[in-house]
Design an enzyme around this catalytic site. Structure first.
Site, short mmCIF file in Angstrom:
data_model
loop_
_atom_site.label_atom_id
_atom_site.label_comp_id
_atom_site.label_asym_id
_atom_site.label_seq_id
_atom_site.Cartn_x
_atom_site.Cartn_y
_atom_site.Cartn_z
N ASP A 271 -13.09 -3.96 -1.05
CA ASP A 271 -13.46 -3.64 0.07
C ASP A 271 -14.48 -3.41 0.96
O ASP A 271 -14.95 -2.70 1.21
CB ASP A 271 -12.76 -2.57 0.04
CG ASP A 271 -11.36 -1.73 -0.78
OD1 ASP A 271 -10.23 -2.50 -0.32
OD2 ASP A 271 -11.26 -0.89 -1.49
N ASP B 248 1.23 -1.35 0.10
CA ASP B 248 -0.01 0.44 -0.22
C ASP B 248 0.82 1.27 0.36
O ASP B 248 1.96 1.09 0.90
CB ASP B 248 -0.86 -0.22 1.59
CG ASP B 248 -1.86 -1.19 0.87
OD1 ASP B 248 -2.20 -1.87 0.17
OD2 ASP B 248 -2.74 -0.80 2.62
O1 1PR Z 1 -10.37 2.86 -5.25
O2 1PR Z 1 -10.26 2.39 -7.25
O3 1PR Z 1 -9.01 4.40 -6.36
O4 1PR Z 1 -8.46 1.59 -5.24
C1 1PR Z 1 -8.41 2.34 -4.52
C2 1PR Z 1 -6.98 1.14 -3.69
O5 1PR Z 1 -6.28 1.30 -2.54
C3 1PR Z 1 -7.68 -0.31 -2.52
O6 1PR Z 1 -7.95 -1.38 -3.73
C4 1PR Z 1 -8.18 -0.33 -1.93
O7 1PR Z 1 -7.87 -1.59 -1.24
C5 1PR Z 1 -7.08 0.47 -1.52
N1 1PR Z 1 -6.97 1.06 0.09
C6 1PR Z 1 -7.45 2.29 0.46
N2 1PR Z 1 -7.03 2.60 1.71
C7 1PR Z 1 -6.26 1.97 1.76
C8 1PR Z 1 -5.59 1.53 3.39
O8 1PR Z 1 -5.34 0.98 3.55
N3 1PR Z 1 -6.60 2.76 4.37
N4 1PR Z 1 -5.98 -0.26 1.45
C9 1PR Z 1 -6.53 0.84 0.84
C10 1PR Z 1 -6.18 -1.65 0.87
C11 1PR Z 1 -5.90 -3.90 1.57
C12 1PR Z 1 -4.84 -5.10 1.68
C13 1PR Z 1 -3.47 -5.46 2.33
C14 1PR Z 1 -4.42 -6.78 3.40
C15 1PR Z 1 -3.02 -7.32 3.56
N5 1PR Z 1 -5.11 -2.80 1.29
O9 1PR Z 1 -4.50 -4.52 -0.13
O10 1PR Z 1 -2.96 -4.67 1.74
O11 1PR Z 1 -5.18 -6.34 3.53
O12 1PR Z 1 -2.93 -6.85 4.74
P1 1PR Z 1 -2.71 -7.47 5.83
O13 1PR Z 1 -1.71 -8.97 5.26
O14 1PR Z 1 -1.64 -6.15 6.54
O15 1PR Z 1 -3.82 -8.09 6.55
P2 1PR Z 1 -9.52 2.73 -5.77
#
Ligand code: 1PR
Length: 525
Positions: free
Chosen positions: A379, A224
């Site tokens: 999400d 991320d």
């Molecule tokens: O909505 O098309 O602009 O895409 C934004 C992207 O950014 C989406 O794929 C969304 O999942 C991601 N995103 C947005 N905000 C966050 C955040 O964390 N605040 N991250 C975020 C999402 C989730 C996972 C993470 C897993 C594994 N991250 O990809 O890496 O949950 O984590 P873990 O192994 O530590 O539990 P758009």
């Protein structure tokens, strides 16, 4: 000098990077003369057979290409570059291929997820110098929904099993083409390219034992990425999507370095999520594009990028389509793009009207680059109900009883990084996106993200059973056993993790070692 035919779609950057990593120079075809004078031609292809042949015809390359092939000068076709050699394809039935090999390209008609995405083996059927130095037991990266069916078995170089035994490589004289992507197949793939590019290596007989090849479960490292409060692009990680600790954005490392480390450790795929992409304009996000360009120079496994892929209007009123944004990402080294927020809005519109418009980001990118290049990042978070009739959404019976004793729940889709819940459930979203042309689902879970408590198996089963495209399980991995659990208790094709890798609690080799005698995986270091 290697000549590369770039007909305008897909990730040719990674092929160029792979060739350049071997110290060779690449000349990109910019006119017929380049084809006529080429001495060694590489034709990589990703995307759609119909649009590829249309472009080759529009550029008047078809006759020059046929002449090149008939002259038996060295040629390496990759993926669609293999399909192009055939007479026709079910992907575009009215379009003629180059017809250099008699036979056709057919869609997989099997009881497994399609596209066939991931690392699979090959059975080498005849000696070829492109496999010099390899044992024949290596795995290579595949991503395709169609496979070639030659009329003449003597051209078959390799086969692979996926529901059926299909032809994964052909060789006729100096014309070689593979269904797998050597440029995305780690050091083994780079060796294949090297064997093709370097003159003089002899053809050696292959002595390995033929076996049924098996698709590996993939381990995906997710980064991320966002700017921290000082404006530096960092890898961060949230707990249930909250990436701040004591008010600051958590900084877990530099994106390019970390991606390289995970590649070297044996990650089967790397995903970058530009987590603030939803509020920025990606085409102005030069550092993020640079991360991709730098990473793809020395990371030879598939790269996915997500964040902010949608239509935009800039401050001057200039409109950009999601397809243009995706194109920039592909040109910078991405193999797949992932769409989050926009997919939810597209699905809502589709459910309102019941009609495909052909204009959505999913449809447009899938049409040009192929379904396999379009990942939908979901999400979701749990919403408990005491009975299914309390909500119109697709509900599951859960063993994780809710705070008020509820035995049912649905998974609410969110947009803008989990900030806004929508009136749509994750199962329906996945089904609609598959219909619109998505090729894979990246299934996060806000409740589980960063908790180290294991994947949400109920969610994964519910979504996986509702679609026929591959699913990447994400969120919650806390130990090696969680990977085993997700691969044995669900049919997910891949498992993604972030926090445990970034915090060095568990490494990718730890995971692969643990799985090695239990689950089909790619090599262990
Ligand atoms: O909505 O098309 O602009 O895409 C934004 C992207 O950014 C989406 O794929 C969304 O999942 C991601 N995103 C947005 N905000 C966050 C955040 O964390 N605040 N991250 C975020 C999402 C989730 C996972 C993470 C897993 C594994 N991250 O990809 O890496 O949950 O984590 P873990 O192994 O530590 O539990 P758009």
């Amino acid at each position: 000098m290697i000549t590369l035919l770039d007909y305008g779609a897909g990730n040719v950057r990674s092929v160029i990077n792979a060739i350049e990593s071997l110290g060779q120079k690449v000349k990109i075809v910019s006119g017929i003369d380049d084809l006529l004078s080429a001495e060694k031609l590489v034709f990589p292809g990703v995307g759609n057979f119909g649009s590829m042949m249309r472009i080759l015809n529009d550029k008047n390359y078809v006759d020059a290409l046929k002449d090149y092939l008939l002259s038996n000068r060295p040629f390496l076709g990759i993926c669609l570059g293999l399909h192009a050699l055939f007479e026709k394809s079910e992907e575009a039935p009215d379009t003629k291929g180059l017809g250099f090999i008699s036979g056709e390209v057919k869609k997989f008609d099997i009881n497994l997820s399609v596209p066939h995405i991931g690392w699979n083996g090959i059975n080498i059927k005849k000696p070829s110098r492109i496999f010099n130095g390899l044992s024949g037991d290596e795995k290579f990266y595949f991503v395709h929904s169609f496979h070639v069916v030659p009329d003449d078995d003597s051209v078959v170089l390799t086969t692979t099993n996926y529901g059926i035994e299909f032809v994964s490589g052909i060789q006729k004289g100096n014309i070689t083409a593979t269904q797998f992507h050597p440029e995305k197949s780690g050091t083994e793939g780079i060796n294949v390219l090297k064997n093709f590019l370097e003159p003089g290596s002899e053809q050696k007989a292959i002595t390995h034992v033929l076996k049924e090849t098996r698709l590996s479960k993939r381990i995906v490292a997710c980064l991320d990425v966002r700017s921290n409060d000082h404006g530096d692009l960092v890898v961060t990680k949230g707990d249930q999507y909250d990436v701040r600790e004591n008010g600051n954005v958590r900084n877990l490392g530099k994106p390019v370095e970390l991606a390289r480390t995970y590649y070297e450790q044996g990650a089967d795929e790397i995903t970058f999520l530009n987590i603030t992409g939803f509020r920025d304009f990606p085409l102005e996000d030069i550092p993020m594009m640079d991360v991709l360009k730098q990473t793809s120079k020395n990371v030879f496994v598939p790269l996915t990028i997500g964040g902010g892929i949608r239509d935009y209007t800039d401050q001057n009123g200039r409109k950009y389509t999601a397809l243009e944004v995706a194109t920039q990402y592909f040109r910078s080294g991405a193999d797949k793009i992932s769409i989050g927020s926009d997919a939810v809005l597209i699905a809502e519109a589709y459910l309102r009207t019941g009609k495909k418009t052909g204009n959505s980001s999913i449809e447009q990118i899938s049409e040009v680059y192929g379904a396999q290049a379009v990942v939908i990042s979901i999400d979701p978070k749990r919403v408990y109900v005491s009975s299914p009739d309390q909500t119109p959404h697709q509900v599951i019976k859960t063993e994780n009883i809710g705070p008020l004793g509820e035995a049912y729940c649905w998974y609410q889709c969110t947009i803008n990084g989990g900030r806004e819940g929508r009136d749509l459930d994750a199962i329906t979203l996945a089904q609609v996106c598959e219909k619109l042309g998505a090729g894979e689902i990246l299934l996060n879970c806000i409740d589980k993200d960063g908790t180290d408590s294991g994947y949400d198996l109920e969610l994964i089963n519910a979504v996986k059973n509702a679609v026929t495209i591959p699913v990447i399980a994400s969120s919650g991995a806390g130990c090696v056993e969680h990977f085993y659990e997700v691969f044995t208790k669900t049919h997910a094709e891949s498992a993604l993790a972030a926090g445990i890798f970034h915090r060095k609690e568990v490494s990718i080799p730890d995971v692969k070692k643990y799985l090695s005698d239990k689950v089909e995986t790619r090599f262990i270091i």
